[in-house]
Each structure stands twice: as C-alpha cells, then as structure tokens.
Design a protein around this motif. Structure first.
Motif, PDB file in Angstrom:
ATOM      1  N   ARG A  34       0.845  -1.193   0.000  1.00 30.96           N
ATOM      2  CA  ARG A  34       0.000   0.000   0.000  1.00 30.96           C
ATOM      3  C   ARG A  34       0.880   1.242   0.000  1.00 30.96           C
ATOM      4  O   ARG A  34       1.628   1.456   0.949  1.00 30.96           O
ATOM      5  CB  ARG A  34      -0.906   0.005   1.230  1.00 30.96           C
ATOM      6  N   GLY A  35       0.747   2.031  -1.045  1.00 25.38           N
ATOM      7  CA  GLY A  35       1.510   3.275  -1.091  1.00 25.38           C
ATOM      8  C   GLY A  35       1.978   3.615  -2.488  1.00 25.38           C
ATOM      9  O   GLY A  35       1.599   2.957  -3.474  1.00 25.38           O
ATOM     10  N   ASP A  36       2.809   4.641  -2.570  1.00 28.22           N
ATOM     11  CA  ASP A  36       3.320   5.120  -3.845  1.00 28.22           C
ATOM     12  C   ASP A  36       4.498   4.252  -4.284  1.00 28.22           C
ATOM     13  O   ASP A  36       5.414   4.000  -3.496  1.00 28.22           O
ATOM     14  CB  ASP A  36       3.765   6.580  -3.666  1.00 28.22           C
ATOM     15  N   MET A  37       4.483   3.821  -5.552  1.00 28.25           N
ATOM     16  CA  MET A  37       5.522   2.918  -6.048  1.00 28.25           C
ATOM     17  C   MET A  37       6.922   3.507  -5.874  1.00 28.25           C
ATOM     18  O   MET A  37       7.854   2.815  -5.441  1.00 28.25           O
ATOM     19  CB  MET A  37       5.254   2.600  -7.526  1.00 28.25           C
ATOM     20  N   ASP A  38       7.063   4.787  -6.206  1.00 23.09           N
ATOM     21  CA  ASP A  38       8.395   5.397  -6.116  1.00 23.09           C
ATOM     22  C   ASP A  38       8.894   5.372  -4.677  1.00 23.09           C
ATOM     23  O   ASP A  38      10.050   5.013  -4.417  1.00 23.09           O
ATOM     24  CB  ASP A  38       8.353   6.836  -6.647  1.00 23.09           C
ATOM     25  N   ASP A  39       8.040   5.732  -3.746  1.00 24.75           N
ATOM     26  CA  ASP A  39       8.428   5.717  -2.320  1.00 24.75           C
ATOM     27  C   ASP A  39       8.775   4.295  -1.871  1.00 24.75           C
ATOM     28  O   ASP A  39       9.749   4.072  -1.158  1.00 24.75           O
ATOM     29  CB  ASP A  39       7.276   6.238  -1.443  1.00 24.75           C
ATOM     30  N   ILE A  40       7.954   3.373  -2.308  1.00 28.83           N
ATOM     31  CA  ILE A  40       8.148   1.977  -1.884  1.00 28.83           C
ATOM     32  C   ILE A  40       9.489   1.445  -2.387  1.00 28.83           C
ATOM     33  O   ILE A  40      10.224   0.781  -1.654  1.00 28.83           O
ATOM     34  CB  ILE A  40       6.959   1.100  -2.365  1.00 28.83           C
ATOM     35  N   LEU A  41       9.825   1.782  -3.646  1.00 30.76           N
ATOM     36  CA  LEU A  41      11.104   1.305  -4.196  1.00 30.76           C
ATOM     37  C   LEU A  41      12.283   1.988  -3.503  1.00 30.76           C
ATOM     38  O   LEU A  41      13.299   1.362  -3.203  1.00 30.76           O
ATOM     39  CB  LEU A  41      11.152   1.564  -5.702  1.00 30.76           C
ATOM     40  N   ILE A  42      12.135   3.271  -3.244  1.00 30.98           N
ATOM     41  CA  ILE A  42      13.241   4.015  -2.622  1.00 30.98           C
ATOM     42  C   ILE A  42      13.462   3.559  -1.181  1.00 30.98           C
ATOM     43  O   ILE A  42      14.594   3.330  -0.755  1.00 30.98           O
ATOM     44  CB  ILE A  42      12.976   5.544  -2.699  1.00 30.98           C
ATOM     45  N   TYR A  43      12.367   3.391  -0.430  1.00 30.25           N
ATOM     46  CA  TYR A  43      12.515   3.017   0.990  1.00 30.25           C
ATOM     47  C   TYR A  43      12.506   1.503   1.226  1.00 30.25           C
ATOM     48  O   TYR A  43      12.766   1.044   2.334  1.00 30.25           O
ATOM     49  CB  TYR A  43      11.412   3.681   1.823  1.00 30.25           C
ATOM     50  N   GLY A  44      12.178   0.760   0.191  1.00 26.95           N
ATOM     51  CA  GLY A  44      12.205  -0.707   0.315  1.00 26.95           C
ATOM     52  C   GLY A  44      11.030  -1.281   1.079  1.00 26.95           C
ATOM     53  O   GLY A  44      11.022  -2.470   1.401  1.00 26.95           O
ATOM     54  N   LYS A  45      10.036  -0.475   1.376  1.00 23.29           N
ATOM     55  CA  LYS A  45       8.856  -0.973   2.100  1.00 23.29           C
ATOM     56  C   LYS A  45       7.658  -0.066   1.833  1.00 23.29           C
ATOM     57  O   LYS A  45       7.831   1.090   1.401  1.00 23.29           O
ATOM     58  CB  LYS A  45       9.141  -1.044   3.597  1.00 23.29           C
ATOM     59  N   ASP A  46       6.466  -0.594   2.118  1.00 24.09           N
ATOM     60  CA  ASP A  46       5.274   0.218   1.870  1.00 24.09           C
ATOM     61  C   ASP A  46       4.929   1.083   3.094  1.00 24.09           C
ATOM     62  O   ASP A  46       5.677   1.089   4.080  1.00 24.09           O
ATOM     63  CB  ASP A  46       4.083  -0.646   1.400  1.00 24.09           C
ATOM     64  N   TYR A  47       3.806   1.774   3.025  1.00 20.32           N
ATOM     65  CA  TYR A  47       3.456   2.719   4.093  1.00 20.32           C
ATOM     66  C   TYR A  47       3.186   2.034   5.426  1.00 20.32           C
ATOM     67  O   TYR A  47       3.125   2.676   6.460  1.00 20.32           O
ATOM     68  CB  TYR A  47       2.232   3.552   3.682  1.00 20.32           C
ATOM     69  N   PHE A  48       2.999   0.729   5.383  1.00 16.91           N
ATOM     70  CA  PHE A  48       2.745  -0.005   6.629  1.00 16.91           C
ATOM     71  C   PHE A  48       3.918  -0.896   7.018  1.00 16.91           C
ATOM     72  O   PHE A  48       3.779  -1.796   7.842  1.00 16.91           O
ATOM     73  CB  PHE A  48       1.449  -0.812   6.501  1.00 16.91           C
TER      74      PHE A  48
END
Lengths: 203, 513
Positions: A93-107
């Motif tokens: 759950r979340g933005d793809m770019d953020d997820i790829l950069i941080y390696g995890k989703d919003y949860f």
C-alpha cells in the motif's frame, strides 16, 4: 489464455500484453519455473489476468486515490479473490516510487527481492521532477535495479508510461542514459534487461 | 417496502450512539470472535447458495491477512443494494433463529471494535452491479467519545448516516460474493494479524473438516451427518493454507452417545437433543494435550464456549476425567440457542433440559474414565512392583542389604504383596494378571529368605560386651562393625563365628582392663 474474456483491454494494450506474454513464456521455458511478479497491476489486474498461469507470486503496489486510498486497494484484493489468486498476492500500500526508494510500503511491508518480472505500468510519465535536477521516479527505478542486481539473476523489466511531445528531447536523453545504465547492469551479470516502453499520447 | 428502512424517514429516535460503543467494546472481549462473526455470515451465505437453483459449487471462504488489514471473502449468495443498506442497521437481521448460525444482526458490525474502517463489497447473483458499504468506524467512535466527554449523545441513525457511505458500480451478472475488509486493525487488536493464531482459532471454532491426518475423521464425519440435522462444513483458507479441525493423538476408535429430547421406546418418535462422539487416549489415562482434550459443544457446527463449559455443565463430579477424552457434543435442539458472544447457550427451558440430560454423557464418560483410571493405576503399580522385586533380588544377591534394612525390606515387600492382591483384578489383560501372580510369588520368596536370615541372626545373638567394658560411642561403632562383618562372612558357619566372637571378647577383657 482465453483472450475473448478480456474485452476490457483496449486493442493496443492487448497487443502489448500478448507481446509481453511471449517474452514471459520464453523466460518461463528457460528457467523452468514460474516468475515472481512485482508491479503496478491496478485494481483490475488486467496484466495479471493475462499472465497468471506463469506467475508464482504477485507483489502488487496500489496507492489509491488521495483520501480514499483504501478503496482501490480493497478492489485490487477483491479482483485477486475473484481470479482465485489471492493466496499469491502480496499487497503493497503506497506510492511505487516511495516503496522502491525506501524498500517498504506505508505499513512497513518490505519488498521481497528478487523478482523475475517487474511491470511498471505507470499512469503518469517518467520525467516528472520534484526539484530542478531530481526525479523521484528515476531514483526509484535506480533503486529497483540496484536491489535486483544484488541477486545476479535475470529478470524482465517492463515499463509503460505516458509521454508528451514536450518531453521528446528529454525522453531521448533518458533512453540513451537508461540504455547505458542497463549496459552497466549487464556488466554486473544482469544478463538480460528488457525494456518495453509504451508511448501513449495524452489527449 | 417494510424492510427497506430509510434513515431519512425516521422521525423518532429510540436508540443513541452510545449503543455502538457498548456493542463493539463490550461484546467481544476476545478479538478472534470478531473474525468468527464474519465467518458465520459467510458460512450462512454459502449454505444459502447451496440451496439456490443456480448453485454451481460448494463455495468457500478465503481470508487474507495483509500487514494492517484482514479481508474475508466468500462466494455465497451475496447481497443486493437493499441488503447492503440493511447491513448498516444495528440488530437488523432476516435470519431465523435455529436456521442460520447468526441471527441477531449485531455480529456484522463487530469489525467496528477492531478496525478503523469496515468495508463490505457484495454482489448478488443475477444483478449487474456490486455495492460497497464503507463504515468509518474510527471517525464514529471518536465522535461518540467526544460527545460522551461533553455529556451529550447523538441519535443512532444520524450517527450511522454520518459515518457510512454506499457506492454502486457495475458487475457481471453471474457474480455472487461478499468481501469484508477490516481495514487498519487497531493496535490493541493486532493479534488478529497473526496467521498461525488465526488458523488455530478457526480450526477449533468454525465449521471446517477434520484434518486429513486424523484417521477417524471420515468415520466421525459420516456419523455426524447421519445423526445431526443440517450438518455442513466449508473450506476456509487463510492465505495459502486450508484450515482443518485439529486433532490429538494417540486416539482409540471413536465411540458415540445419543440423547433424545423425550424418552421413547421408538427412536423415530423422539427428537434428537444432542449427539456426542469421543475418542479415548490409546495410551491409557488422560491426554497430555490439555488444551485440546475434553469435549466441546457445537451448534450449527460452530463451537460454543470452551472445554471448561462441558466440564462444568456435563460433569456433576470428577470433571478432570474429561481429559481422558477428545470429542464433541452436537446440540441438535433448535430451541437451544447460543449467546451473542457464543460462550454459552441462552438460559431457557431447552438449555436447562440439555444440561440436565447431558449429564448422562458426563456420568458415562466418568465411569469409563474411572475404570480406565483404575486399570491404568494397576498397570503402573505392576511396573513399580516388578522394578522393586528386580532391585531387591539383585541387592540381596550382591549382599548389599544391611541387617538394619532387612526389616524394612520385609515390611515393604509385604505392603507390595497386599497391594498387588487388591489390584490384580483391575489389570486389563490376563497376561498382566499372570505377571502379577509371578511377581507376588517372587515377593513371597524374598520375604521368606529375609525372615530366615533374621531368625538365624536372632538365634546367634551374642553377649554385648560393650556395656561391660564401658566403650565410648566411637569404640562401640567399631566393635559393632567388626562383629557385623564377621557375622556376614561366617553366615553359614555359625559355630565358628561364635567361637571367634568369644575369643575376641576374652582378649578384649584382658587388654581393655
């Protein structure tokens, strides 16, 4: 595959899916095992529907509409239940770019690298820049490639994005740089990197 | 339409918002009961679908746990727009008591107590649309608490109207399903996100088949189907794993017990009150697994209460004997209805009758367990007896038994002999009984041997010179040790022994003085 049932595909999209399917089949035949998918299937999961026979697991990213994020995410899981593939689905759950950069989703759900099939079916373009010289999307793709490369395994990368005439030069520039990048990756034993760019004119 | 309650038309308010807080915070102290409520609704929808003329498959329930939400999907009848609208009404239910597992119209909203949002999407067969209900539970609870802090209240209808939304979108006509999402599980309910705990709970409480590994599962299932009205199971999957009813080992072949509502000579004339199956421990005695041994009540194939409830209600005495069994009691009387929280049955005449007549089960099982317990104890004692005889014989042959212990050994052997005589008839097999007889003979032989030795010792009792010579304690101990050693060494040469002792005494008198 029962192509007749997928009337919701546009002809162009369907053509692209068919082309991609050939690529996926080849990869499947070569490796002898089903592919681990990661991408942006949208709540309708049309690509998954078309390729599901060749997929072992599905990492699906869904951001949803601002303020109502949970609805599209809910619909994506509903589709997975209706397609009978919910047990293979890992929802991010979340933005793809953020997820790829941080390696995890919003949860805090971590990305489970490596994947054999990455499908970036972006609704927007590739070149949006937050800062003067910084593009989160490019950074996120770099992050994806860096993490995939750690495992030194082949994988298929499909990118679909919108493209505007105004960005012609930048697009060419990007492609050149990107191809160079991919050559670098090849040197690091990333033996095959396939880039599919679907250029769709914004009306 | 009578059932189509319209919030807008309500002119009088009979309920207030606080009821939501009471229902959701007080009703389900065990968070897993919330999941059971939705499984019950799904199960009812699937059972209904199985009776639909368009019925095409048995249906199943799939549960997906993401890292912050739980989604429960079933391909039962599904709900049309009217039913989705009714879903919002607290206490509204079309289900009839005794026909469905749920019937109070409360459980459907139980998700409010564990999640920030409750999202229900459903499509009924033959309707070209799906409807989605969104319940903003977090916002609703916050408003209730805010009002409460100010000493104000709000009409229930208004509260629900403010925090729910229904959306309609196209769907394929033949689709029929319901998906419930408990979105963003609250921190105090995160236990629900533990898949293993969830599977354990569902396996113990919901209408799933026996684990295929349980050798008597099929036999028991067939018997229950034969006896219990409307017995049905459903496939429930959590992620990739199918949930089964757990079992314990090692079990003996199941036995069955039936209780009828009225005493009648003809079974056909009487209605079944309850049906029980149970397996005894193959290895004698109680099962080690105390969590799963004992009996459970089942109603509409859902577990009611825990194993403590059957021990409390079915056993008048010795409830610990329930641990000798693994089994269930299926309640077939439709007038015996579970409480909302499913921890007991609602108090009424039918329940009283169940608990009264059900004591027959406890009594019968206690009797079986009692016999089993005595047998088990007799076998255990036989083992101990055998061990004692073996050790005593070895000690005797190796000369390890001191004179001081001889009396004790005789007493102990006598006790064992007496005990064995009392228990011999409780031993389960003729082989055990023969063994016991052999051991008793050996014990008697040992007793005789010790007695003879003792008698010889008494006969050869010699004059104790220590008092005459005024030995202190240390000298007396040394003297006793020398004399005892001589007696042991010369046990079969009594005359020589006495001569030697006399000589010692004579020398001592000369030297000591």
């Amino acid at each position: 595959m029962e192509v007749d049932k997928i009337g919701f595909f546009t002809k162009n999209k369907q053509k692209v899916r068919e082309m991609n399917l050939l690529l996926i089949k080849d990869f499947y035949n070569e490796s002898g095992s089903k592919l681990k998918y990661f991408g942006l299937p949208s709540e309708e999961m049309q690509d998954i529907y078309f390729w599901k026979d060749y997929l072992s697991s599905i990492g699906a990213v869904e951001r949803g509409t601002r303020g109502q994020e949970f609805i599209k995410q809910h619909d994506l899981v509903l589709t997975s239940f209706l397609l009978g593939i919910s047990d293979k689905l890992e929802l991010y759950r979340g933005d793809m770019d953020d997820i790829l950069i941080y390696g995890k989703d919003y949860f805090g759900n971590k990305i489970d690298y490596p994947y054999q099939l990455v499908n970036m079916d972006y609704t927007g373009g590739l070149f949006y820049k937050e800062d003067k010289d910084k593009s989160k999307r490019i950074d996120s793709i770099k992050s994806l490639l860096r993490n995939q490369a750690k495992f030194r395994q082949d994988f298929i990368l499909l990118i679909t994005c919108n493209f505007d005439n105004d960005f012609d030069a930048e697009y060419k520039n990007f492609i050149e740089k990107f191809i160079l990048k991919s050559e670098d990756q090849k040197k690091e034993s990333l033996s095959r990197l396939t880039i599919e760019i679907l250029i769709k004119r914004l009306s | 339409m009578e059932n189509d309650l319209n919030l807008e038309l309500s002119k009088e308010e009979f309920s207030y918002g606080f009821i939501i807080e009471v229902l959701t915070r007080g009703l389900y102290p065990d968070k897993f009961h919330v999941i059971r409520e939705y499984i019950q609704n799904s199960f009812d929808a699937i059972c209904k679908w199985r009776r639909d003329p368009h019925f095409d498959d048995q249906g199943s329930i799939s549960i997906k746990v993401t890292n912050n939400s739980i989604l429960i999907f079933d391909n039962g009848t599904g709900m049309d727009k009217q039913k989705i609208n009714q879903y919002r009404y607290v206490g509204y239910s079309e289900k009839r008591v005794g026909e469905s597992t749920g019937f109070r119209g409360i459980g459907k909203l139980s998700g409010i107590s564990v999640a920030e949002k409750l999202i229900v999407t459903s499509s009924a067969y033959g309707v070209k649309e799906k409807n989605r209900l969104i319940f903003d539970t977090q916002g609703m609870i916050l408003e209730i608490l805010d009002l409460k802090s100010r000493g104000e209240n709000i009409a229930l209808n208004e509260l629900i109207r403010n925090y729910t939304d229904i959306q309609t979108s196209p769907e394929e006509e033949e689709k029929h399903y319901t998906l419930v999402e408990l979105n963003n599980i609250r921190p105090d309910s995160r236990i629900l996100l533990d898949e293993d705990a969830l599977i354990n709970f569902i396996g113990m409480n919901c209408p799933v088949d026996f684990d295929p590994g349980f050798e008597f599962g099929e036999e028991i299932t067939n018997k229950i189907k034969e006896m219990v009205d409307d017995y049905e199971t459903v496939i429930i999957k959590v992620g990739e794993r199918q949930v089964y009813k757990p079992y314990i080992t090692p079990c003996k072949r199941p036995e069955y017990y039936t209780i009828w509502k009225e005493e009648s000579e003809e079974e056909e004339d009487s209605e079944l009150l309850c049906f029980s199956w149970y397996c005894k421990n193959k290895e004698k005695g109680q099962f080690e697994d105390k969590e799963r041994s004992g009996l459970l009540f089942r109603s509409k194939n859902f577990t009611i209460g825990d194993r403590f409830l059957t021990r409390e209600k079915l056993w008048a005495a010795t409830p610990e004997r329930a641990f000798y069994f693994y089994g269930e009691v299926y309640v077939n009387d439709k007038e015996v209805t579970p409480t909302s929280e499913r921890n007991n049955f609602v108090q009424n005449t039918a329940r009283d009758n169940l608990y009264k007549k059900g004591k027959e089960i406890g009594k019968t099982l206690s009797k079986i367990a009692g016999v089993d317990s005595e047998q088990s104890r007799a076998v255990q004692k036989l083992k101990e007896f055998e061990e004692t005889i073996k050790n005593t014989s070895e000690e005797y042959e190796e000369g390890k038994i001191s004179k001081e212990l001889e009396v004790q050994k005789i007493i102990s052997l006598y006790n064992l002999l007496d005990d064995s005589k009392k228990r011999i008839n409780k031993l389960p097999t003729e082989l055990d009984k023969q063994k016991s007889r052999r051991l008793m003979q050996k014990a008697q032989n040992l007793i005789d041997t010790f007695k003879k030795i003792k008698e010889k010792n008494v006969e050869s009792k010699f004059y104790d010179i220590t008092a005459e010579l005024g030995f202190d304690d240390s000298c007396k101990k040394l003297y006793d040790f020398i004399i005892a050693s001589l007696q042991d060494t010369l046990v079969d040469k009594e005359e020589i022994c006495e001569e030697v002792i006399k000589k010692i005494h004579s020398l001592l008198r000369e030297q000591w003085k």
